[in-house]
Design a protein around this motif. Structure first.
Motif, PDB file in Angstrom:
ATOM      1  N   THR A  50       9.846  -1.225   3.812  1.00  0.00           N
ATOM      2  CA  THR A  50      10.230  -0.599   4.607  1.00  0.00           C
ATOM      3  C   THR A  50       9.391  -0.050   4.308  1.00  0.00           C
ATOM      4  O   THR A  50       8.357   0.247   3.630  1.00  0.00           O
ATOM      5  CB  THR A  50      11.284  -1.247   4.064  1.00  0.00           C
ATOM      6  N   THR A  51      10.054   1.316   5.107  1.00  0.00           N
ATOM      7  CA  THR A  51       9.017   2.605   4.498  1.00  0.00           C
ATOM      8  C   THR A  51      10.231   4.027   4.133  1.00  0.00           C
ATOM      9  O   THR A  51      12.156   3.792   4.951  1.00  0.00           O
ATOM     10  CB  THR A  51       9.061   3.312   5.887  1.00  0.00           C
ATOM     11  N   ASP A  52      10.338   4.612   3.819  1.00  0.00           N
ATOM     12  CA  ASP A  52      11.652   6.044   3.669  1.00  0.00           C
ATOM     13  C   ASP A  52      10.933   7.408   3.910  1.00  0.00           C
ATOM     14  O   ASP A  52      10.281   7.798   3.418  1.00  0.00           O
ATOM     15  CB  ASP A  52      11.395   5.929   2.140  1.00  0.00           C
ATOM     16  N   PRO A  53      11.228   7.831   4.673  1.00  0.00           N
ATOM     17  CA  PRO A  53      10.145   8.382   5.756  1.00  0.00           C
ATOM     18  C   PRO A  53      10.615  10.175   5.515  1.00  0.00           C
ATOM     19  O   PRO A  53      10.111  10.670   5.078  1.00  0.00           O
ATOM     20  CB  PRO A  53      10.738   8.479   7.519  1.00  0.00           C
ATOM     21  N   VAL A  54      12.059   9.946   5.264  1.00  0.00           N
ATOM     22  CA  VAL A  54      12.271  11.418   3.968  1.00  0.00           C
ATOM     23  C   VAL A  54      11.537  11.729   3.092  1.00  0.00           C
ATOM     24  O   VAL A  54      10.949  13.059   2.871  1.00  0.00           O
ATOM     25  CB  VAL A  54      13.760  10.953   3.887  1.00  0.00           C
ATOM     26  N   ASN A  55      11.560  10.147   2.320  1.00  0.00           N
ATOM     27  CA  ASN A  55       9.768  10.545   1.062  1.00  0.00           C
ATOM     28  C   ASN A  55       8.924  10.443   1.712  1.00  0.00           C
ATOM     29  O   ASN A  55       8.219  10.630   0.700  1.00  0.00           O
ATOM     30  CB  ASN A  55      11.346  10.466  -0.145  1.00  0.00           C
ATOM     31  N   ASP A  56       8.450   9.949   2.422  1.00  0.00           N
ATOM     32  CA  ASP A  56       7.153   9.822   2.820  1.00  0.00           C
ATOM     33  C   ASP A  56       6.717   8.781   2.011  1.00  0.00           C
ATOM     34  O   ASP A  56       5.673   8.519   1.814  1.00  0.00           O
ATOM     35  CB  ASP A  56       6.185  11.353   2.467  1.00  0.00           C
ATOM     36  N   HIS A  57       7.775   7.891   2.246  1.00  0.00           N
ATOM     37  CA  HIS A  57       7.309   6.642   0.868  1.00  0.00           C
ATOM     38  C   HIS A  57       7.491   4.950   1.915  1.00  0.00           C
ATOM     39  O   HIS A  57       7.871   5.216   3.061  1.00  0.00           O
ATOM     40  CB  HIS A  57       8.456   6.678   0.031  1.00  0.00           C
ATOM     41  N   ILE A  58       6.480   4.704   1.162  1.00  0.00           N
ATOM     42  CA  ILE A  58       6.066   3.071   1.673  1.00  0.00           C
ATOM     43  C   ILE A  58       6.754   1.983   0.928  1.00  0.00           C
ATOM     44  O   ILE A  58       5.676   2.669  -0.354  1.00  0.00           O
ATOM     45  CB  ILE A  58       5.133   2.802   2.422  1.00  0.00           C
ATOM     46  N   ILE A  59       7.411   1.333   1.132  1.00  0.00           N
ATOM     47  CA  ILE A  59       7.293   0.125   0.027  1.00  0.00           C
ATOM     48  C   ILE A  59       7.548  -1.043  -0.309  1.00  0.00           C
ATOM     49  O   ILE A  59       7.746  -1.606   1.118  1.00  0.00           O
ATOM     50  CB  ILE A  59       9.311   0.690  -0.356  1.00  0.00           C
ATOM     51  N   PHE A 104       4.195   3.307  -2.244  1.00  0.00           N
ATOM     52  CA  PHE A 104       3.289   4.854  -1.675  1.00  0.00           C
ATOM     53  C   PHE A 104       3.403   5.515  -1.260  1.00  0.00           C
ATOM     54  O   PHE A 104       4.693   5.867  -0.668  1.00  0.00           O
ATOM     55  CB  PHE A 104       2.505   3.410  -1.294  1.00  0.00           C
ATOM     56  N   HIS A 105       2.751   6.863  -0.965  1.00  0.00           N
ATOM     57  CA  HIS A 105       2.890   7.531  -0.441  1.00  0.00           C
ATOM     58  C   HIS A 105       1.729   7.304   1.267  1.00  0.00           C
ATOM     59  O   HIS A 105       1.099   6.224   1.188  1.00  0.00           O
ATOM     60  CB  HIS A 105       2.380   9.253  -1.253  1.00  0.00           C
ATOM     61  N   SER A 106       2.296   8.566   1.778  1.00  0.00           N
ATOM     62  CA  SER A 106       0.838   7.536   3.324  1.00  0.00           C
ATOM     63  C   SER A 106      -0.241   7.974   3.079  1.00  0.00           C
ATOM     64  O   SER A 106      -0.496   7.114   3.950  1.00  0.00           O
ATOM     65  CB  SER A 106       2.158   8.685   4.074  1.00  0.00           C
ATOM     66  N   LYS A 107      -0.580   8.664   2.430  1.00  0.00           N
ATOM     67  CA  LYS A 107      -2.186   8.541   2.397  1.00  0.00           C
ATOM     68  C   LYS A 107      -2.102   7.563   1.336  1.00  0.00           C
ATOM     69  O   LYS A 107      -3.929   7.399   0.738  1.00  0.00           O
ATOM     70  CB  LYS A 107      -2.339   9.767   1.370  1.00  0.00           C
ATOM     71  N   LEU A 108      -1.590   6.282   0.693  1.00  0.00           N
ATOM     72  CA  LEU A 108      -2.027   4.844   0.288  1.00  0.00           C
ATOM     73  C   LEU A 108      -2.129   5.374  -0.964  1.00  0.00           C
ATOM     74  O   LEU A 108      -2.836   4.883  -2.610  1.00  0.00           O
ATOM     75  CB  LEU A 108      -2.794   4.377   1.020  1.00  0.00           C
ATOM     76  N   GLU A 109      -1.436   6.167  -1.594  1.00  0.00           N
ATOM     77  CA  GLU A 109      -1.748   6.970  -3.277  1.00  0.00           C
ATOM     78  C   GLU A 109      -0.560   6.013  -3.942  1.00  0.00           C
ATOM     79  O   GLU A 109       0.576   6.296  -3.541  1.00  0.00           O
ATOM     80  CB  GLU A 109      -1.500   7.938  -3.638  1.00  0.00           C
ATOM     81  N   HIS A 110      -0.590   5.411  -5.029  1.00  0.00           N
ATOM     82  CA  HIS A 110       0.232   4.254  -5.826  1.00  0.00           C
ATOM     83  C   HIS A 110       1.413   6.065  -6.637  1.00  0.00           C
ATOM     84  O   HIS A 110       0.792   7.035  -7.035  1.00  0.00           O
ATOM     85  CB  HIS A 110       0.236   4.000  -6.951  1.00  0.00           C
ATOM     86  N   VAL A 111       2.418   5.483  -6.164  1.00  0.00           N
ATOM     87  CA  VAL A 111       3.907   7.032  -6.782  1.00  0.00           C
ATOM     88  C   VAL A 111       3.961   5.719  -7.635  1.00  0.00           C
ATOM     89  O   VAL A 111       4.859   6.680  -8.865  1.00  0.00           O
ATOM     90  CB  VAL A 111       4.856   6.925  -5.848  1.00  0.00           C
ATOM     91  N   LYS A 112       5.064   4.839  -7.619  1.00  0.00           N
ATOM     92  CA  LYS A 112       5.374   4.389  -8.712  1.00  0.00           C
ATOM     93  C   LYS A 112       5.656   3.403  -8.457  1.00  0.00           C
ATOM     94  O   LYS A 112       5.708   2.111  -7.693  1.00  0.00           O
ATOM     95  CB  LYS A 112       6.420   4.953  -9.418  1.00  0.00           C
ATOM     96  N   THR A 113       6.175   1.700  -9.774  1.00  0.00           N
ATOM     97  CA  THR A 113       6.519   0.216  -9.833  1.00  0.00           C
ATOM     98  C   THR A 113       7.715   0.353  -9.978  1.00  0.00           C
ATOM     99  O   THR A 113       8.147   0.914 -11.257  1.00  0.00           O
ATOM    100  CB  THR A 113       5.359  -0.022 -10.915  1.00  0.00           C
ATOM    101  N   ILE A 114       8.460  -0.174  -9.044  1.00  0.00           N
ATOM    102  CA  ILE A 114       9.566  -0.613  -9.308  1.00  0.00           C
ATOM    103  C   ILE A 114      10.165  -2.048  -9.970  1.00  0.00           C
ATOM    104  O   ILE A 114       9.751  -3.125  -9.247  1.00  0.00           O
ATOM    105  CB  ILE A 114      10.986  -0.454  -8.077  1.00  0.00           C
ATOM    106  N   LYS A 115      10.440  -2.375 -11.068  1.00  0.00           N
ATOM    107  CA  LYS A 115      10.952  -3.455 -11.457  1.00  0.00           C
ATOM    108  C   LYS A 115      12.757  -4.255 -10.810  1.00  0.00           C
ATOM    109  O   LYS A 115      13.292  -3.366 -11.567  1.00  0.00           O
ATOM    110  CB  LYS A 115      11.057  -4.398 -13.297  1.00  0.00           C
ATOM    111  N   LEU A 116      11.984  -5.325  -9.404  1.00  0.00           N
ATOM    112  CA  LEU A 116      14.018  -5.601  -9.530  1.00  0.00           C
ATOM    113  C   LEU A 116      14.836  -6.172 -10.253  1.00  0.00           C
ATOM    114  O   LEU A 116      14.382  -7.104 -11.532  1.00  0.00           O
ATOM    115  CB  LEU A 116      13.980  -6.854  -7.551  1.00  0.00           C
ATOM    116  N   PRO A 117      15.953  -6.491 -10.372  1.00  0.00           N
ATOM    117  CA  PRO A 117      16.693  -6.510 -11.278  1.00  0.00           C
ATOM    118  C   PRO A 117      16.524  -8.327 -11.258  1.00  0.00           C
ATOM    119  O   PRO A 117      15.693  -9.022 -10.731  1.00  0.00           O
ATOM    120  CB  PRO A 117      18.244  -6.940 -10.401  1.00  0.00           C
TER     121      PRO A 117
END
Length: 372
Positions: free
Chosen positions: A209-218, A229-242
């Motif tokens: 999915t994407t978050d266009p407001v923050n320029d994020h690919i999830i 990730f950012h649109s330039k395919l740079e890793h932003v962070k990793t989230i661990k689901l519950p």
């Protein structure tokens, strides 16, 4: 002091925290009156920070595409026409409005669909030669352009619009993530293990999915890990689901909540709040009980009004379920004819209003439901 006066003081305090470029003093009173007229419904107020970020991204995008423009006053923004109206109640048409044949390559299996505010529709899938495939189509099924991803391994792509021209793509059952530009048909892919430290060697992507407001690919995976990730395919962070969630089979981002279909894990669906201080389950979506079947969730999307649509499957049966905006309660159910098996769904704005689109997996048909 009257309730309205208290609210005006609250709005004044809140207004001081909002960038002046978004709510100038000359328009503040009008904005306050509009909010107060909403009868104490503060949902729209909470969206203003997101609007501010979206305006910043829009400004940068316009500057890139039109370096000679000094300001945005003369720019016409597509997808924001007067015909687009936010409604408090949305229904799904009782029957399919249309079923059209997609004019694509022979024997295409469709695994993904996405649409943007311009009404552009993109589908992904694989060809008879097991090549990952992408195409731009119209709601009438007319092919605009098509392409393959020749330099990647795997062949089951899924997609999500990130901006007007950029489509984020994953190749499921691999660790490949990419960007496809529908304007110049350029493409770029990376492997998770090449850019993420300590990424498991067997990590495979399952959803996007994407978050266009923050320029994020999830990106969801065959685990509780979700990568941003950012649109330039740079890793932003990793989230661990519950812990309640085993795998993210289908995901959609909306107003700070990540809607997760745990189709290949628990068989349940959740809204996960992505807070800075904690990642936690906000609520669980009510499971449908139609026909006494044991349904499991496949895909999820939202419309422009915030309603949530989930595709559930059970023993060859397919069910579209509409949920309330903020609690996971069932509003409507529409069972899909058994002859139209599909695994993707999206909402898209058209000249006739917003529509819910469901492509079939094997028969190259596009089902359209009206959102009334």
């Amino acid at each position: 002091m009257g309730a309205c006066s208290v609210q005006r003081r609250t709005l004044t305090s809140w207004h001081l925290q909002v960038p002046s470029r978004t709510l100038m003093s000359s328009t503040y009173n009008a904005a306050a009156d509009c909010i107060l007229a909403a009868q104490n419904d503060w949902t729209d107020v909470q969206c203003i920070p997101d609007v501010c970020r979206a305006v910043d991204l829009l400004r940068e995008e316009v500057k890139r595409d039109n370096p000679g423009i000094e300001n945005l006053s003369g720019v016409t923004i597509r997808g924001m026409s007067a015909g687009v109206t936010v409604r408090r109640k949305v229904g799904i048409s009782e029957d399919v409005e249309s079923i059209v044949d997609l004019q694509t390559r022979e024997e295409i299996h469709i695994t993904g669909i996405t649409g943007n505010e311009d009404g552009i529709i993109v589908i992904t899938g694989w060809t008879s030669a097991y090549q990952a495939y992408i195409a731009v189509i119209t709601k009438a099924g007319v092919l605009q352009q098509q392409d393959i991803f020749p330099d990647i391994q795997g062949y089951r792509p899924k997609c999500s619009f990130l901006s007007r021209f950029l489509v984020a793509v994953i190749i499921t059952n691999t660790d490949q993530v990419g960007i496809y530009n529908i304007g110049d048909q350029s493409q770029r892919f990376i492997n998770l293990r090449d850019v993420i430290m300590n990424c498991p060697t067997n990590q495979q992507v399952t959803s996007i999915t994407t978050d266009p407001v923050n320029d994020h690919i999830i990106i969801g995976c065959f685990s509780r890990d979700v990568y941003v990730f950012h649109s330039k395919l740079e890793h932003v962070k990793t989230i661990k689901l519950p812990d309640d969630i085993k795998r993210a089979g289908g995901i959609a981002m909306y107003r700070g909540n990540l809607h997760v279909c745990d189709s290949i894990g628990s068989g349940r669906a959740f809204a996960v709040a992505l807070k800075q201080t904690a990642i936690e389950v906000e609520y669980e979506f009510t499971k449908p009980t139609l026909g006494g079947s044991d349904w499991y969730p496949l895909r999820v999307c939202t419309d422009q009004n915030g309603y949530i649509y989930m595709l559930w499957c059970s023993s060859g049966r397919l069910l579209i379920v509409q949920y309330t905006k903020d609690g996971g309660q069932i509003e409507l159910e529409r069972e899909v004819d058994r002859s139209h098996n599909g695994i993707a769904i999206t909402a898209v704005q058209t000249k006739q209003g917003e529509k819910l689109l469901l492509p079939t997996l094997e028969t190259k048909k596009l089902l359209t439901y009206g959102l009334t």
